[in-house]
Design an enzyme around this catalytic site. Sequence first.
Site, PDB file in Angstrom:
ATOM      1  N   ASP A 210     -36.437  41.212 -46.839  1.00  0.00           N
ATOM      2  CA  ASP A 210     -37.515  42.101 -47.246  1.00  0.00           C
ATOM      3  C   ASP A 210     -38.795  41.305 -47.491  1.00  0.00           C
ATOM      4  OD1 ASP A 210     -38.255  44.860 -48.250  1.00  0.00           O
ATOM      5  OD2 ASP A 210     -38.646  43.717 -50.079  1.00  0.00           O
ATOM      6  N   GLU A 279     -38.800  40.986 -42.295  1.00  0.00           N
ATOM      7  CA  GLU A 279     -39.823  42.036 -42.275  1.00  0.00           C
ATOM      8  C   GLU A 279     -41.181  41.403 -42.567  1.00  0.00           C
ATOM      9  OE1 GLU A 279     -41.025  46.057 -44.805  1.00  0.00           O
ATOM     10  OE2 GLU A 279     -40.108  44.329 -45.789  1.00  0.00           O
TER      11      GLU A 279
END
Length: 551
Positions: A210, A279
Amino acid sequence: MSISAEALSASDKDWWRGAVIYQIYPRSYQDSNGDGIGDLKGITARLPHIAALGADAIWISPFFPSPMRDFGYDVSNYCDVDPMFGSLSDFDTLIAEAHRLRIKVMIDLVISHSSDQHAWFIESRSSRVNPKADWYVWADARPDGTPPNNWLSIFGGSAWAWDPTRMQYFMHNFLSSQPDLNLHNPEVQDALLDVVRFWLKRGVNGFRLDTINFYFHDRELRDNPALAPERRNASTAPAVNPYNFQEHIYDKNRPENLDFLKRFRAVLDEFPAIAAVGEVGDSQRGLEIVGEYTSGGDKMQMCYAFEFLAPDHLTPARVAEVQQAFSAAAPEGWACWAFSNHDVVRHVSRWGAEVMDRDAFAKQLSAILLTQRGSVCIYQGEELGLTEADIAFADLQDPYGIQFWPEFKGRDGCRTPMVWDEHALQSGFSTADRPWLPIPVEHQLRAVSAQQGHEGSVLEHYRRFLAFRRQHAAFAKGDIAFLDAAPEVLAYERLHDGERLLCLFNMSDAPVAAGLPAGDWQVLEGHGFDSTLRDGTIDLPAWGAFFARHG
């Protein structure tokens, strides 16, 4: 008989290249105990659906202990399971069953920040001299008491929150209950890499990282410069958020991250055939950063930016522009593409608000996604053609949506529960009277049971097209070359190890004719699209597609 992670991966250490990864948002996949919230046992029970779909791996969004201010993306213990989702034993069972079904398991690691309830932060904020005092990003106020600089939070307002115990500000790129970890501190890096080893030893096959470009901040805490209005892009944050007014060169995207990612990759390489996808959240330099993070074979195997998750309408020119920009920015790199995930409006709604035949539109988009160069993420419910749910303000759970309502309604509309049985209570997701988010009637009508076995359904199309894709290695591993065509036609070839495949898509709601390129082309079948080839001309129906192999 359970198949170990080692045995599952031994046959192809490059399994991630061209893999189809099915994303599961655990709160909304399957509730096994009737509390209205999905859990690990529920995921395990539904793994046969994913195996039948034909996905290679699953990515499970966070299930760690958390106060759930940001629904699991605020972790209070990196090495356990929140009781809401089950136990470590339940996770081990999930791993074993996934591997039995030959599905690899990737989990979401949120290490740019933790919850303010994490033991590390509780100790860090207790004083300026404790052993973890420097584990988070602390700074003194300016002489007038205001925050140290102009950095902004993605969730609105300053990226700094005042702590009265330390009489200092701490940094938070997201909610104030999500303090940023200080990865400039080697002890923090070591602790996080121990977390990575903990889950690898339990048998996971990889990770989704993330906010990978948020790991480091500028040590000098310099102000971000303003961003010219014409350069503002709302793909990282909604257009109503002033976060878009800055060029984020000091609060993220720092060069120190490259050395940490090398350390991270070295840990992955201690285990057989592990992969990670990062990401990259940046509206100006996203593809450039992807190139940096996937270069050299010593950092990330793959990353994704937000180009195909942005509001920009998908057109043939847009697809070619993104792929060509990626090739230029990351010539050594490998992308992982998605059209939808748990943070953005579902793509059938985002791009198809005016489309009359939503099923045909959804089928074509799936075929475009699944024939791009790169790996692919499919978000749960995408295979059913689910649209964005319209959630009333009274039912909102997402703090992001509550903050910016009504101009931005948050992320709950793409996070509603999965629909399994059109005739069952809560569409088979739960036996609770009220699940954590309401299930729209239009979703209930698109349940798995309503589509399974119906050849023309979106679900059966996904199954059929994934099977078709597996028959041709060029779709998973090959290069891509775009061809000249009419403005509404997307045309490219996929090339790998002597195989040359032609892909044509009519991205409009009216029939078009396209010329067949010169050469000896054999029409491919089994993909579910109907097109007519006559005298070197292909008649493509609205939202149609055509595939052929050379030689």
